[in-house]
Scaffold this active site. Sequence first.
Site, short mmCIF file in Angstrom:
data_model
loop_
_atom_site.label_atom_id
_atom_site.label_comp_id
_atom_site.label_asym_id
_atom_site.label_seq_id
_atom_site.Cartn_x
_atom_site.Cartn_y
_atom_site.Cartn_z
N ALA A 119 0.84 -1.20 0.00
CA ALA A 119 0.00 0.00 0.00
C ALA A 119 0.87 1.25 0.00
CB ALA A 119 -0.92 0.00 1.21
N GLY A 183 23.48 -9.68 20.72
CA GLY A 183 22.40 -9.01 21.44
C GLY A 183 21.83 -9.90 22.52
N ILE A 187 14.83 -11.42 22.61
CA ILE A 187 14.77 -12.24 21.40
C ILE A 187 16.00 -13.13 21.30
CG2 ILE A 187 14.70 -12.21 18.88
CD1 ILE A 187 13.16 -9.59 19.03
N GLU A 206 26.92 -9.31 24.11
CA GLU A 206 26.08 -8.19 24.50
C GLU A 206 26.94 -6.94 24.73
OE1 GLU A 206 23.67 -5.41 25.50
OE2 GLU A 206 22.81 -7.33 24.88
N VAL A 269 19.61 -7.22 17.68
CA VAL A 269 19.96 -5.97 18.36
C VAL A 269 18.78 -5.00 18.40
CG1 VAL A 269 22.43 -6.15 17.89
CG2 VAL A 269 20.92 -5.07 16.19
N ARG A 271 14.54 -3.95 17.01
CA ARG A 271 13.68 -3.85 15.83
C ARG A 271 13.44 -2.37 15.52
NH1 ARG A 271 11.41 -8.52 14.22
NH2 ARG A 271 9.72 -7.42 13.13
N HIS A 442 -4.89 -23.28 46.02
CA HIS A 442 -3.71 -24.02 46.49
C HIS A 442 -3.78 -25.46 45.95
CE1 HIS A 442 -0.55 -25.45 49.18
NE2 HIS A 442 -1.33 -26.47 49.46
#
Length: 463
Positions: A119, A183, A187, A206, A269, A271, A442
């Site tokens: 679109a 990263g 994720i 990291e 790393v 989005r 419980h």
Amino acid sequence: MKDISCKLLVIGAGPGGYVCAIRAAQLGVDTIIVDAVPRPGGTCLNIGCIPSKALIHAADEFAAAAERATGDSLGISAGKPQINLAQTMEWKAAIITRLTGGVSGLLKKAGVKRVTGPARFRDGRTIEVETDTGVQVIHTANVVIATGSSPAELATLPFGGPVITSTEALALTEVPASLAVIGGGYIGLELGTAFAKLGAKVTVIEAAKRILPQYDADLTRPVTRRLKDLGVKVVCDTKAIGLTGKGMLQIDGPEGESRIKAGKVLVTVGRRPVTDGWGREELALEMDGPYLRIDQHCQTAMRGVYAIGDVTGEPMLAHRAMAQGDVVARIVAGQKMQWDKQAIPAVCFTDPEIVTVGLSPDQARESGREIKTGVFLLSANGRAMTMQANQGFVRVLARADNHLVLGIQAVGKGVSELSAAFSLALEMQARLEDVAATVHAHPTLGEALQEAAMAALGQALHA
């Protein structure tokens, strides 16, 4: 192709988009939804949340079977397991097909018209879609931009070949012998943990001082311990420089540059919002950094043009997009609504899982108010012990003056299922006394929430 028109056009059929379209149609709004691909559900259903959880479950089952190859504390023993990852992926694909097919059915039942193809805005009320049979022009009174996000790329490690995104990782048909995860966010750790359980030698790189830096250290310590038990090497305060040879990754850390073996390099790393490619330049929209700026009605700077989900900023979560989509649909239908959700849960499906809702301890302290804190260890929870899941805790934060609950956090096996109770407590503006007085079944993990509230009140029973 003849032009068509509607009262509401939704661009993007991900969780936020399809929920918005269905709700609007249910409320009598003439609605069209456009997506570049024929299967609805967006990233979450097709290449994100759902397939990753399927892989995590398969990895958990494999790891449990592997532990029983030599016998375990339950007295159960079995032979050495094997995994056919291609078959696992077929099972995962069947789940996706069922869910996306269900969404298609819901859209049809609600009376939403679907148009497939990229679109692009001509102006704020006119969109053209490149379909397989030609350009479809759509005129609309209102537009919802729900274009989502895509994996962020590192300049030093462009995608392609051994450098993969989470999409390619969730389509692997063989377990890589070695996997470097760039990263240490949710994720990367979710997928890295899964592949480690399946037999890959995993290294997590990291850049920050520790993994999962968005969570406080108390929540991440059990995850760090579990990664070590699984043989995952975690290297923090370190950056990936690039590939230097076949199967070798160059990294730069506190001790200088070095190389690690990596048959596959999974880059996680973050989005980035998809704000280009659909004609944003044709609109007078305002930006909030990389995101579309919206007001309390999810409306952009242009009247009748709304935006929801990842394209509007953090937290970039499917359930946030869904909630925003519902709000916008009701606004377009004429209801008086605004986006003011205070309790959006965040769940990290690591091992163990992490759940946070509301304020963190640091955020609560920064508010300037005196805070009461209650913690209950899962090692004292009967259900957790019977599930061999007694590592972790539930923590409740509340104002000291009136005991209003400000935040709830948990780390432990299966605590993701407690997220709804945590969110409800904050959404209903519960006080510690409300949570403590609620009868909890419980034995369940949910009792830990009640116990944490009682601990905050100085009335602990089982601690």
